[in-house]
Enzyme design. Structure first.
Site, PDB file in Angstrom:
ATOM      1  N   ALA A 281       0.815  -1.227   0.000  1.00 55.29           N
ATOM      2  CA  ALA A 281       0.000   0.000   0.000  1.00 55.29           C
ATOM      3  C   ALA A 281       0.841   1.266   0.000  1.00 55.29           C
ATOM      4  O   ALA A 281       0.413   2.302  -0.533  1.00 55.29           O
ATOM      5  CB  ALA A 281      -0.935  -0.006   1.210  1.00 55.29           C
TER       6      ALA A 281
ATOM      7  N   THR B 297       0.522   5.601  -1.572  1.00 53.51           N
ATOM      8  CA  THR B 297       0.164   6.695  -0.666  1.00 53.51           C
ATOM      9  C   THR B 297       0.535   8.057  -1.248  1.00 53.51           C
ATOM     10  O   THR B 297      -0.156   9.051  -0.994  1.00 53.51           O
ATOM     11  CB  THR B 297       0.837   6.519   0.705  1.00 53.51           C
ATOM     12  OG1 THR B 297       2.257   6.349   0.513  1.00 53.51           O
ATOM     13  CG2 THR B 297       0.279   5.318   1.449  1.00 53.51           C
TER      14      THR B 297
ATOM     15  N   PHE C 293      -3.007   1.054   5.141  1.00 58.80           N
ATOM     16  CA  PHE C 293      -3.842   0.390   6.134  1.00 58.80           C
ATOM     17  C   PHE C 293      -3.329   0.546   7.557  1.00 58.80           C
ATOM     18  O   PHE C 293      -4.092   0.866   8.475  1.00 58.80           O
ATOM     19  CB  PHE C 293      -3.963  -1.110   5.804  1.00 58.80           C
ATOM     20  CG  PHE C 293      -4.749  -1.374   4.559  1.00 58.80           C
ATOM     21  CD1 PHE C 293      -6.103  -1.636   4.616  1.00 58.80           C
ATOM     22  CD2 PHE C 293      -4.143  -1.350   3.313  1.00 58.80           C
ATOM     23  CE1 PHE C 293      -6.849  -1.873   3.470  1.00 58.80           C
ATOM     24  CE2 PHE C 293      -4.865  -1.585   2.162  1.00 58.80           C
ATOM     25  CZ  PHE C 293      -6.216  -1.841   2.241  1.00 58.80           C
TER      26      PHE C 293
ATOM     27  N   ASP D  72      -5.381  -1.081  -6.964  1.00 61.20           N
ATOM     28  CA  ASP D  72      -5.763   0.209  -7.553  1.00 61.20           C
ATOM     29  C   ASP D  72      -5.442   0.366  -9.033  1.00 61.20           C
ATOM     30  O   ASP D  72      -5.834   1.351  -9.660  1.00 61.20           O
ATOM     31  CB  ASP D  72      -5.121   1.361  -6.771  1.00 61.20           C
ATOM     32  CG  ASP D  72      -3.612   1.201  -6.623  1.00 61.20           C
ATOM     33  OD1 ASP D  72      -2.940   0.827  -7.605  1.00 61.20           O
ATOM     34  OD2 ASP D  72      -3.095   1.440  -5.507  1.00 61.20           O
TER      35      ASP D  72
ATOM     36  N   HIS E 141      -3.888  -9.518  -4.906  1.00 57.35           N
ATOM     37  CA  HIS E 141      -5.199  -9.327  -4.287  1.00 57.35           C
ATOM     38  C   HIS E 141      -6.261  -8.843  -5.267  1.00 57.35           C
ATOM     39  O   HIS E 141      -7.304  -8.340  -4.866  1.00 57.35           O
ATOM     40  CB  HIS E 141      -5.069  -8.344  -3.112  1.00 57.35           C
ATOM     41  CG  HIS E 141      -4.203  -8.872  -2.015  1.00 57.35           C
ATOM     42  ND1 HIS E 141      -3.503  -8.053  -1.142  1.00 57.35           N
ATOM     43  CD2 HIS E 141      -3.901 -10.146  -1.646  1.00 57.35           C
ATOM     44  CE1 HIS E 141      -2.819  -8.807  -0.284  1.00 57.35           C
ATOM     45  NE2 HIS E 141      -3.046 -10.070  -0.578  1.00 57.35           N
TER      46      HIS E 141
ATOM     47  N   CYS F 242     -26.261  -7.527 -11.803  1.00 57.33           N
ATOM     48  CA  CYS F 242     -26.136  -7.835 -13.227  1.00 57.33           C
ATOM     49  C   CYS F 242     -27.526  -7.806 -13.864  1.00 57.33           C
ATOM     50  O   CYS F 242     -28.553  -7.830 -13.176  1.00 57.33           O
ATOM     51  CB  CYS F 242     -25.501  -9.210 -13.371  1.00 57.33           C
ATOM     52  SG  CYS F 242     -25.329  -9.824 -15.059  1.00 57.33           S
TER      53      CYS F 242
ATOM     54  N   THR G 145       5.533  -1.935   2.057  1.00 57.77           N
ATOM     55  CA  THR G 145       4.785  -3.016   2.690  1.00 57.77           C
ATOM     56  C   THR G 145       5.405  -3.365   4.031  1.00 57.77           C
ATOM     57  O   THR G 145       6.634  -3.389   4.172  1.00 57.77           O
ATOM     58  CB  THR G 145       4.724  -4.272   1.805  1.00 57.77           C
ATOM     59  OG1 THR G 145       4.117  -5.345   2.541  1.00 57.77           O
ATOM     60  CG2 THR G 145       6.109  -4.706   1.340  1.00 57.77           C
ATOM     61  N   SER G 146       4.558  -3.633   4.996  1.00 57.65           N
ATOM     62  CA  SER G 146       5.027  -4.029   6.327  1.00 57.65           C
ATOM     63  C   SER G 146       5.386  -5.500   6.364  1.00 57.65           C
ATOM     64  O   SER G 146       5.903  -5.989   7.373  1.00 57.65           O
ATOM     65  CB  SER G 146       3.925  -3.752   7.364  1.00 57.65           C
ATOM     66  OG  SER G 146       2.758  -4.501   7.050  1.00 57.65           O
TER      67      SER G 146
END
Length: 249
Positions: free
Chosen positions: A27, A31, A38, A109, A124, A153, A193-194
């Protein structure tokens, strides 16, 4: 930047020498485009909602509270108007130069593709892919965003974003391609990323190369394993690397 010129020059030299770079991102890559992460101090998980974000982003919650899921999803998980930042653009340049093997991203994204990258493995999923749970018809993001309540739909089925929710497995074909990319990489750069979300974070163990670079604002479990460790924004680090490598700084 607080990081030393020497470290940036070393990074630039490694990028120049590499032809199979793998960038593993989270993420923090987005930013600087205005998309919140998160777990940081201002991240999504620090905000207050009726239900915890982890709960609302689970398959159980999607099944039992679809209207509340989509209300949260539209407001907090989709940012269709944002643009790629320096980090995305530098990575796109590496691909054009033939240096990049793959981007393995935990983000949904689509900003890497918007910047021009094509070798992107989305662990993801993506907000831009949506599919009817009843007839499997594919729908654009606009259908989800322009709908009210639960998007439907034409057949009446619920349109589910093709993003991986908690309690759902990752796509095995994406995992396999990620493992293969890591195994053949000559430089691994982990950024934004953590390394706390599994099974995605466990993929980095498949890297067999000698050079590991870590760029993250906070500490991670792999800091001591990294050959270079930067504590700055990814766009600042990659932007400075590019200027040095191209002789602009």
């Amino acid at each position: 930047m607080k990081d030393s010129r020497k470290d940036l020059e070393q990074l630039a030299a490694w990028v120049q020498e590499s032809h199979r770079i793998v960038f593993f991102g989270g993420a923090g890559v987005s930013t600087e485009s205005g998309i919140p992460d998160f777990r940081s101090e201002d991240g999504l998980y620090r905000q207050h909602f009726r239900y915890p974000p982890e709960t609302m982003l689970s398959r159980t919650f999607f099944n039992s509270h679809p209207e509340e899921f989509f209300d949260f999803y539209r407001k907090k998980m989709v940012a269709p108007g944002v643009e790629p930042n320096t980090a995305h653009n530098v990575l796109a340049g590496w691909e054009q130069e033939g240096r990049l093997e793959a981007i393995i991203t935990q983000n949904i994204d689509g900003l890497h593709q918007k910047a021009g990258n094509r070798r992107v493995l989305e662990l993801h999923g993506s907000v831009y892919r949506n599919r009817c749970m009843k007839c499997s018809r594919a729908w654009l993001l606009e259908k989800v965003m322009e709908s009210t309540g639960v998007p439907r739909c034409d057949c009446g089925g619920i349109i589910k974003p093709e993003v991986v929710l908690y309690e759902e497995p990752l796509d095995e074909s994406v995992l396999l391609r990620s493992v293969r990319s890591l195994q053949c990489a000559d430089l691994l750069i982990i950024g934004g990323t953590s390394l706390a979300v599994y099974p995605a974070a466990g993929l980095v163990q498949y890297y067999g190369g000698r050079r590991l670079v870590l760029i993250n604002r906070s500490e991670t479990r792999m800091d001591n394993d990294a050959d270079l460790c930067f504590r700055e924004k990814i766009g600042e680090v990659l932007g400075a690397e590019e200027e040095i490598r191209l002789g602009k700084a």
